[in-house]
Design an enzyme around this catalytic site. Structure first.
Site, PDB file in Angstrom:
ATOM      1  N   ASP A 215       0.957  -1.413  -0.097  1.00  0.00           N
ATOM      2  CA  ASP A 215       0.145  -0.018  -0.059  1.00  0.00           C
ATOM      3  C   ASP A 215       1.016   1.074  -0.127  1.00  0.00           C
ATOM      4  OD1 ASP A 215      -2.869   1.132   0.700  1.00  0.00           O
ATOM      5  OD2 ASP A 215      -1.291   2.510   1.938  1.00  0.00           O
TER       6      ASP A 215
ATOM      7  N   HIS B 181      -7.650   9.682  -1.984  1.00  0.00           N
ATOM      8  CA  HIS B 181      -7.122   9.625  -0.641  1.00  0.00           C
ATOM      9  C   HIS B 181      -7.878  10.020   0.287  1.00  0.00           C
ATOM     10  CE1 HIS B 181      -2.632   9.354   1.167  1.00  0.00           C
ATOM     11  NE2 HIS B 181      -3.593   9.092   2.026  1.00  0.00           N
TER      12      HIS B 181
ATOM     13  N   GLN C  92     -10.693   2.601   2.380  1.00  0.00           N
ATOM     14  CA  GLN C  92      -9.640   2.639   3.299  1.00  0.00           C
ATOM     15  C   GLN C  92      -9.865   3.447   4.520  1.00  0.00           C
ATOM     16  OE1 GLN C  92      -4.774   3.282   3.498  1.00  0.00           O
ATOM     17  NE2 GLN C  92      -5.480   1.753   1.836  1.00  0.00           N
TER      18      GLN C  92
END
Ligand code: A2P
Length: 326
Positions: free
Chosen positions: A47, A114, A187
């Protein structure tokens, strides 16, 4: 003991390894050793992110691994992320191409937005640029427009799957309801003090896999916040929790291994960061034991609803994901 799946099946049919190597905070020079050690002990998932500034070193290491014939490209799952300064449809391919060039790859397996907070890059800071004490917010951006760029990236075969990071439940639904290509992964911070029960349930209903960042409660976070932002945060050390230590002793494992096992038994993908070869190996040795229902209930009981990760300046952002509980 029945064998435990090493993968989570994604909505695009791909298999995402349930343990990956986290690389945020991995310093220059350490990343190479970390990636090599991880691959040697069986990790098949790395990652990273444009913002971590380590993709060049990861790329060089991967090239070495491929050239030596240790692995083929398709044997390893690579995740990267679009920086917060890239929240426009026409910027997505630009930043992804930079990551691909640095990683020396023609595609990534997963590309994530992100975070939902868009910024105007300042002095090369594409993540959290601060001017006069305030985050430089990009009010023109809309993450639905960003998502179209993410779909363009799939069409261009620059990534196999797309997903999001640090989005809350309402933001996830907004993406999901408007997407031509649905997000395959979310995530977020997730560990025993912040177990994301409700968010994980929503993801399951939408067939979105969940990756836990900070699965060990990031024991070095308070030092990082002090050194980089002058913030003196009193953060709990999850690895030292007495209940976890008891369970660890019973299984002859470490507290870190118990935390990781508890997450993967829930079906959550984990990306523990380490730059230490012994700890990298230790974090992968979680497939040879099982937590009982009693152990699991005890760990479930540690929930403190305590978010450890703070993002300075984000409180004022219209897309601050942390202004609702989940
Ligand atoms: P190091 O890189 O020196 O191993 P998280 O993944 O929850 O964000 O936590 C990352 C932090 O935890 C890093 O500071 C890392 O330090 C440390 N760490 C990683 N694995 C272990 C482990 N098995 N035991 C103790 N600390 C660990």
């Amino acid at each position: 003991m029945a064998s435990f799946p090493h993968y989570v099946k994604l909505n695009n049919g791909a298999r995402m390894p349930i343990i990956g190597l986290g690389t945020w905070q991995a310093k220059e020079g350490e990343v190479k050793v970390a990636v090599e050690s991880a691959i040697d002990c069986g990790y098949r998932h790395i990652d990273t992110a444009w913002a971590y500034k380590n993709e060049k070193e990861i790329g060089k290491t991967l090239k070495k691994v491929f050239d030596a014939g240790k692995l083929k490209r398709e044997d390893i799952f690579i995740v990267s992320k679009l920086p917060n300064g890239g929240h426009h449809r026409d910027k997505v391919l630009h930043y992804l191409q930079q990551s691909l060039d640095d990683l020396q790859l023609s595609y990534v397996d997963m590309y994530l937005v992100h975070s939902p907070f868009s910024v105007v890059p300042l002095d090369g800071n594409e993540q959290l640029p601060i001017k006069d004490g305030k985050l430089v917010i990009d009010y023109e951006a809309d993450f639905l427009d960003t998502w179209k760029g993410m779909e363009d990236a799939v069409d261009a075969e620059m990534t196999k799957a797309i997903g999001i990071s640090n989005f809350n439940s309402e933001q996830i639904k907004r993406i999901y309801d408007n997407a031509r290509i649905k997000p395959a992964n979310l995530q977020v911070e997730c560990h025993a003090y912040f177990p994301q029960i409700k968010l994980f349930q929503i993801c399951k209903e939408l067939n979105i896999s969940l990756t836990a960042y900070g699965p060990l409660g990031n024991p070095s976070l308070s030092g990082f916040l002090r050194e980089n932002f002058g913030i003196n945060a009193e953060l709990p050390n999850l690895l030292k929790d007495p209940a976890l230590q008891d369970i660890a002793e019973k299984h002859q494992k470490t507290a870190a291994q118990i935390l990781l096992r508890w997450l993967i038994q829930r079906g959550i993908i984990v990306i523990p960061k380490s730059s230490n070869p012994n700890r990298i190996k230790q974090n992968f040795e979680v497939f040879d034991f099982n937590l009982s229902e009693e152990d699991v209930n005890q760990i479930n009981g540690l929930d403190r609803n305590h978010r450890l990760f703070e993002y300075s300046g984000v409180e004022e952002h219209p897309n601050n994901p942390f202004n609702i509980p989940f």
